[in-house]
Scaffold this motif. Structure first.
Motif, PDB file in Angstrom:
ATOM      1  N   ARG A   1      -1.258  -4.076 -61.522  1.00 48.42           N
ATOM      2  CA  ARG A   1      -1.089  -2.902 -60.666  1.00 48.42           C
ATOM      3  C   ARG A   1       0.092  -2.045 -61.164  1.00 48.42           C
ATOM      4  N   GLN A   2       1.180  -2.704 -61.503  1.00 52.24           N
ATOM      5  CA  GLN A   2       2.324  -1.966 -62.062  1.00 52.24           C
ATOM      6  C   GLN A   2       1.960  -1.410 -63.432  1.00 52.24           C
ATOM      7  N   GLY A   3       1.123  -2.161 -64.136  1.00 57.71           N
ATOM      8  CA  GLY A   3       0.673  -1.710 -65.458  1.00 57.71           C
ATOM      9  C   GLY A   3      -0.098  -0.410 -65.383  1.00 57.71           C
ATOM     10  N   ILE A   4      -0.901  -0.254 -64.337  1.00 56.71           N
ATOM     11  CA  ILE A   4      -1.674   0.984 -64.176  1.00 56.71           C
ATOM     12  C   ILE A   4      -0.711   2.173 -64.032  1.00 56.71           C
ATOM     13  N   GLY A   5       0.294   2.000 -63.196  1.00 55.89           N
ATOM     14  CA  GLY A   5       1.287   3.058 -63.011  1.00 55.89           C
ATOM     15  C   GLY A   5       1.964   3.397 -64.325  1.00 55.89           C
ATOM     16  N   PHE A   6       2.248   2.359 -65.114  1.00 57.33           N
ATOM     17  CA  PHE A   6       2.892   2.562 -66.409  1.00 57.33           C
ATOM     18  C   PHE A   6       1.976   3.342 -67.355  1.00 57.33           C
ATOM     19  N   VAL A   7       0.694   2.957 -67.381  1.00 58.33           N
ATOM     20  CA  VAL A   7      -0.278   3.655 -68.241  1.00 58.33           C
ATOM     21  C   VAL A   7      -0.374   5.126 -67.820  1.00 58.33           C
TER      22      VAL A   7
END
Lengths: 182, 236
Positions: free
Chosen positions: A98-104
């Motif tokens: 989920r945090q990865g999506i924000g990062f992407v």
């Protein structure tokens, strides 16, 4: 090395790879050698030219998932796209997709807004979908959806994403996820 | 306590009866105090809940769930695929960080969606902006979800007074007069009402056609009206 020489070398390397694939005489080592030679020339040509030449190669490799990981040797580990992808894989490995999506979303958007559009395309071409879960696979498609016509790498990414999502969620579910993003 | 009839309206929640924990990732919020208005409730990766909504011409707002308090918003939790819901939530965060200038206008294009190209909304041909309702549609469309079947939509004479009101309000502001003239040319176009966007979220599959969304919207407003009556809230 002049700019056109670099492009010639990049093109020649691409053709070599293409031939090897077509004739099924491909080995990982062959690519490492080719890539190293390209990487060695990197600092002798302007940044923009390097990115454009590498972009062409990455787009080509994107069609062949089994060699896409070799991009690491082309760009060197300090290339921002590789660093970005490595961070994405880390989010995944830490079960923080989920945090990865924000990062992407943030990084892809930042690249675009600062004029580094080629990086978005490179990221699409290089992303190893087999190291990502459904949420993260989808995030690359979502954030590039409106601009997909301007990103050559999006076509091959879509194909790889579809395959990966089918593997993770089944054909019908993957179809539902992707139907609005084609 | 007639508003407890919510049990018969699927996925509709009221502030008095909910701690909003049912909003796992996203919900469509709607209020009907002054005029009907809608937005998107979304939950961040950290678990915080926010409302993102297009208030007016170039005015995008984000409020925490606490700030919203009891401003008359009820919400519908749509049956999006979990992955799609997560993308919408994260996209809402990104949109807020980009703070795009979103013009307020009436005509909507199915191609309107958030674009990475400039961190703004790509409005699609023939469109000059969004409304609160089409903002929700455009955000959903950006992740590949078409809530309404736009091709099935119909013109309604009853939408014209609202459209004229929008133009007159825009024209009141000297800085918006030029834009108001553009929007005036859109009067009579198809309108996607906030209650129809929120009402569509009560179905299991999308996109929802005109008749179903319209009926669902009417039922939704009736529920909200009853809820307001029961809680002593008056519509202005």
């Amino acid at each position: 090395m002049k700019m056109h020489d670099f492009f010639d070398e990049a093109l020649a390397a691409t053709e070599t790879i293409q031939k090897a694939i077509v004739q099924e005489r491909l080995s990982i080592r062959d690519f490492e050698i080719t890539n190293s030679s390209l990487a060695a020339t990197d600092d002798r040509v302007p940044e923009k030219s390097r990115v454009r030449a590498c972009e062409g190669l990455a787009a080509f490799w994107g069609q062949y998932p089994r060699v896409s990981r070799l991009d690491d040797t082309t760009y060197g580990n300090d290339h921002p796209v590789l660093q970005f992808l490595e961070r994405v894989y880390q989010f995944q490995a830490a079960d923080r997709s989920r945090q990865g999506i924000g990062f992407v979303f943030d990084q892809m958007n930042a690249w675009q807004c600062s004029g580094h559009f080629a990086n978005c395309d490179l990221a699409l071409s290089m992303a190893d979908v087999n190291r990502l879960d459904a949420n993260l696979v989808l995030s690359f498609l979502t954030i590039t959806h409106a601009a997909s016509g301007k990103l050559p790498g999006s076509t091959t990414y879509y194909a790889r994403a579809k395959k990966r999502l089918e593997q993770l969620r089944g054909k019908s579910y993957a179809q539902d996820l992707l139907s609005g993003l084609a | 306590m007639g508003w407890l009839r919510r049990r018969f309206i699927r996925r509709l929640y009221f502030p008095e009866s909910s701690d909003k924990s049912e909003i796992r990732d996203v919900a469509v919020a709607i209020a009907d105090l002054d005029r009907t208005h809608c937005g998107i409730f979304y939950r961040t990766a950290a678990g915080d809940l926010f409302l993102l909504h297009l208030c007016w011409h170039t005015i995008l707002r984000k409020h925490s769930a606490d700030e919203i308090g009891d401003r008359g918003f009820v919400w519908v939790v749509p049956r999006f695929l979990p992955e799609q819901a997560v993308q919408i939530a994260e996209l809402c965060e990104l949109i807020w960080r980009c703070r795009p200038d979103i013009p307020y206008a009436l005509r909507h294009s199915e191609l309107s969606m958030f674009s990475l190209l400039d961190g703004n909304f790509n409005l699609g041909s023939g469109s000059h902006g969004l409304t609160c309702a089409t903002f929700v549609l455009a955000v959903c469309r950006s992740v590949g979800v078409s809530l309404l079947d736009l091709a099935d939509w119909r013109e309604r004479g009853t939408d014209v007074p609202f459209q004229e009101y929008v133009v007159s309000e825009l024209a009141k502001s000297p800085g918006h007069r030029e834009h108001a003239a553009v929007v005036a040319s859109e009067i009579g176009c198809l309108r996607y009402r906030p209650e129809e966007v929120a009402g569509a979220c009560m179905f299991d599959f999308y996109p929802i056609g005109f008749r179903a969304a319209e009926r669902s919207g009417i039922a939704l407003l009736a529920e909200i009206d009853e809820y307001y009556s029961c809680t002593g809230r008056r519509k202005s």
